[in-house]
Design a protein around this motif. Structure first.
Motif, short mmCIF file in Angstrom:
data_model
loop_
_atom_site.label_atom_id
_atom_site.label_comp_id
_atom_site.label_asym_id
_atom_site.label_seq_id
_atom_site.Cartn_x
_atom_site.Cartn_y
_atom_site.Cartn_z
N ILE A 239 -0.57 -9.41 -10.52
CA ILE A 239 -1.73 -8.59 -10.17
C ILE A 239 -1.92 -8.54 -8.66
O ILE A 239 -1.95 -7.45 -8.06
CB ILE A 239 -3.01 -9.14 -10.85
N ASP A 240 -2.04 -9.71 -8.03
CA ASP A 240 -2.31 -9.68 -6.59
C ASP A 240 -1.09 -9.25 -5.77
O ASP A 240 -1.23 -8.71 -4.68
CB ASP A 240 -2.83 -11.06 -6.09
N ASN A 241 0.13 -9.45 -6.31
CA ASN A 241 1.32 -8.97 -5.62
C ASN A 241 1.34 -7.45 -5.53
O ASN A 241 1.68 -6.88 -4.49
CB ASN A 241 2.58 -9.47 -6.32
N VAL A 242 0.99 -6.80 -6.62
CA VAL A 242 0.94 -5.33 -6.63
C VAL A 242 -0.24 -4.82 -5.80
O VAL A 242 -0.12 -3.84 -5.06
CB VAL A 242 0.84 -4.79 -8.08
N LEU A 243 -1.36 -5.52 -5.89
CA LEU A 243 -2.58 -5.04 -5.23
C LEU A 243 -2.51 -5.11 -3.70
O LEU A 243 -3.25 -4.38 -3.03
CB LEU A 243 -3.79 -5.83 -5.73
N ILE A 244 -1.66 -5.96 -3.15
CA ILE A 244 -1.55 -6.01 -1.68
C ILE A 244 -1.19 -4.64 -1.13
O ILE A 244 -1.84 -4.12 -0.22
CB ILE A 244 -0.48 -7.04 -1.25
N THR A 245 -0.17 -4.02 -1.72
CA THR A 245 0.26 -2.69 -1.26
C THR A 245 -0.76 -1.62 -1.64
O THR A 245 -1.07 -0.72 -0.83
CB THR A 245 1.63 -2.35 -1.86
N VAL A 246 -1.29 -1.72 -2.85
CA VAL A 246 -2.25 -0.71 -3.32
C VAL A 246 -3.53 -0.76 -2.50
O VAL A 246 -4.07 0.28 -2.10
CB VAL A 246 -2.55 -0.91 -4.82
N TYR A 247 -4.03 -1.96 -2.23
CA TYR A 247 -5.23 -2.11 -1.39
C TYR A 247 -4.99 -1.46 -0.02
O TYR A 247 -5.82 -0.69 0.48
CB TYR A 247 -5.56 -3.59 -1.17
N ALA A 248 -3.85 -1.79 0.60
CA ALA A 248 -3.58 -1.33 1.96
C ALA A 248 -3.48 0.20 2.03
O ALA A 248 -4.05 0.82 2.93
CB ALA A 248 -2.29 -1.96 2.48
N ILE A 249 -2.78 0.80 1.07
CA ILE A 249 -2.50 2.23 1.16
C ILE A 249 -3.56 3.09 0.49
O ILE A 249 -4.00 4.11 1.05
CB ILE A 249 -1.10 2.54 0.55
N GLN A 250 -4.02 2.68 -0.70
CA GLN A 250 -4.93 3.54 -1.45
C GLN A 250 -6.41 3.20 -1.26
O GLN A 250 -7.26 4.10 -1.30
CB GLN A 250 -4.57 3.50 -2.94
N GLU A 251 -6.73 1.93 -1.06
CA GLU A 251 -8.13 1.53 -0.91
C GLU A 251 -8.60 1.61 0.55
O GLU A 251 -9.69 2.08 0.83
CB GLU A 251 -8.34 0.12 -1.45
N TYR A 252 -7.74 1.11 1.46
CA TYR A 252 -8.14 1.08 2.88
C TYR A 252 -7.47 2.16 3.72
O TYR A 252 -7.77 2.30 4.91
CB TYR A 252 -7.85 -0.31 3.47
#
Length: 414
Positions: A239-252
Motif C-alpha cells: 500500500i505505502d509503496n504504491v502510494l509514494i508515487t501516487v501521492y507525489a504525482i496525483q495528490e500533490y
C-alpha cells in the motif's frame, strides 16, 4: 560523539567495501527506478501501471531468491555478487528503447530480469555481512545498513527525480549502467574468509538443511515472530509503496520531482535512525516491534495531511521508525540462525516476503480504482499498528511463560 559512534567501522575494512559497493549500486538503481515509475504513469496515466511495474520487480523472488540463498551457502559470494551486477547492465540499457505506450512491454520484461538479478544478489549480500564483520558489531552494522538505504534514497531517488526532469530519463538509465559496473569493480576487491573443512562438510550434507532450519524455527520464538512479520507485513506493505508515487504525482501534483522528494524524505529518516539503533543494547526485538507500531501511526497521519511540507516530515518520521525496526529484526535473525544456513534462510524469507509485497502492490493498484489514496493509506497504517500490538502482546506472554517455567520447582517441570 559522532566519531565515537562510527569508530567501529574503521575495524571493518572488508565491510566498508561492501557498503561502498551497495551505495554505488543502489544510487544508480534508484536513479533508474524513479524514471521508470514516472515513465509508466506518464505513458498510461494509471496508478495500476505503477503497481504492475513495482510488482514485477518482486515476483521473481519466489523462485530465484531461494536459489540465490543456496548458491550463497555453497559457492563464492563474491563471484555471485560481481556476476549479477555485470549481467544486469544489459537489461538496464534496454530502457533506452522505450519511446511510447507500445514499448511498455520492454519496461516489464527488463524490470523482471533486473529483479531476477536482485533476487540472487540480495541473500548473497545479506549473508555475507556476518562473515565480514565482528559479531559484536552486528547491530551497529545493521543500523548502518539502514543508512546505506537512506543514502541511496536521498542521492539516488531525490537526485534521480531532478535529473530525469531536467535531462530526461535516458541519462538516468546510463547512470544506472555505470553504477553496476562500478559496484562490480569494488566487490571484486573484497576478501572473504576461507571456508574451513568443517563448514564444507556441513554444506555438502544437503539432507540436514531442512531439519536444521525447522529446528531453529521451532525453538526460536524471535524467529517465529519475524517469520510472521515477513508474511503479514509484506501483505500490507504494498500500500505505502504504491502510494509514494501516487501521492507525489496525483495528490500533490509534483511530478518526477515529487517522487524523488518523497523518496528522499524516506532516505533522511532511515539515515537518522542510525543515531538511535546504534545505541541499542537490550530488548532488541521488543524495540523493533514498537518501532513498527509507530511507523504505522506516522502512515495514518500521512493519510490525513494535505500540506507538502507536512507530508515530507511525516515520510521522514515513518522511515526513521522503519530503520530502527529493520536494524533490530535483521540483527535478531543473524544471531538466531546458524551462520552456515543464513544464505538459505535469507533467500527463503525474500521468496516469501517479496512476492507477497508484489501481490499487495497489485491489489493496492486495483483498490485505487475504488478507494481514494488517502483512505487506502489510512487502512495500511492502521494495519501496521494492529500487527505490531498483537506481536508485542504475543512476545510479552511468551516471556512471562518462560520466566515462570524457569522459576518453577524442579518437581513441577516435565
Amino acid at each position: 560523539m559522532r566519531k565515537m559512534a562510527l569508530s567501529f567501522i574503521k575495524k571493518e575494512k572488508q565491510y566498508r567495501r561492501l557498503f561502498l559497493a551497495g551505495v554505488v549500486n543502489g544510487i544508480g538503481d534508484r536513479f533508474s527506478s524513479v524514471a521508470v515509475l514516472a515513465l509508466a504513469i506518464q505513458l498510461t496515466g494509471s496508478g495500476f501501471a505503477v503497481a504492475m511495474t513495482l510488482a514485477i520487480r518482486l515476483l521473481p523472488f519466489v523462485i530465484f531468491a531461494p536459489i540465490g540463498g543456496r548458491l550463497a551457502d555453497r559457492f563464492s559470494r563474491k563471484t555471485i555478487l560481481v556476476a549479477t551486477d555485470l549481467i544486469r547492465i544489459v537489461f538496464a540499457l534496454s530502457f533506452l528503447l522505450v519511446h511510447g505506450k507500445e514499448d511498455l512491454w520492454i519496461v516489464y520484461v527488463s524490470t523482471f530480469m533486473l529483479a531476477v538479478g536482485e533476487a540472487v544478489y540480495a541473500p548473497a549480500r545479506k549473508s555475507a555481512i556476518p562473515l565480514l564483520v565482528n559479531k559484536e558489531h552486528l547491530l551497529k552494522i545493521n543500523s548502518l545498513e539502514q543508512v546505506l538505504v537512506g543514502i541511496v534514497l536521498i542521492v539516488g531517488a531525490f537526485s534521480g527525480g531532478i535529473v530525469s526532469y531536467l535531462f530526461g530519463a535516458g541519462l538516468t538509465f546510463l547512470i544506472n549502467v555505470a553504477s553496476f559496473l562500478g559496484a562490480a569493480i569494488i566487490l571484486s576487491s573484497i576478501t572473504f574468509p576461507e571456508k574451513n573443512s568443517l563448514q564444507d562438510e556441513k554444506l555438502q550434507q544437503k539432507e540436514k538443511l531442512i531439519p536444521t532450519l525447522k529446528k531453529v524455527i521451532i525453538l526460536s520464538v524471535p524467529v517465529q515472530i519475524l517469520l510472521f512479520c515477513e508474511v503479514v507485513i509484506a501483505s500490507m506493505n504494498g500500500i505505502d509503496n504504491v502510494l509514494i508515487t501516487v501521492y507525489a504525482i496525483q495528490e500533490y501534483h509534483l511530478g518526477d520531482v515529487g517522487v524523488g522528494l518523497f523518496y528522499g524524505a524516506l532516505g533522511i529518516g532511515l539515515t537518522l535512525s542510525f543515531s538511535v539503533a546504534n545505541r541499542l543494547r537490550k530488548n532488541i526485538l521488543g524495540i523493533g516491534l514498537a518501532s513498527l507500531m509507530l511507523e504505522g501511526a506516522f502512515l495514518v497521519v500521512l493519510s490525513q495531511t494535505h500540506y507538502i511540507a507536512a507530508a515530507f516530515l511525516v515520510f521522514c518520521g515513518a522511515a526513521f521508525m522503519s530503520g530502527i525496526g529493520n536494524a533490530c529484526f535483521d540483527t535478531v535473525l543473524m544471531k538466531e540462525i546458524p551462520e552456515e544456513h543464513q544464505g538459505t534462510m535469507f533467500g527463503l524469507l525474500a521468496s516469501i516476503g517479496n512476492p507477497l509485497l508484489g501481490v499487495s502492490m497489485l491489489l493496492s493498484g486495483a483498490a485505487l480504482e475504488y478507494l481514494t489514496p488517502r483512505t487506502l493509506g489510512f487502512i495500511g497504517g492502521s494495519a501496521y499498528m494492529l500487527i505490531a500490538i498483537f506481536l508485542m502482546v504475543f512476545l510479552s506472554v511468551k516471556s512471562v511463560r518462560e520466566r515462570e517455567t524457569m522459576t518453577s520447582p524442579p518437581f513441577l517441570k516435565k
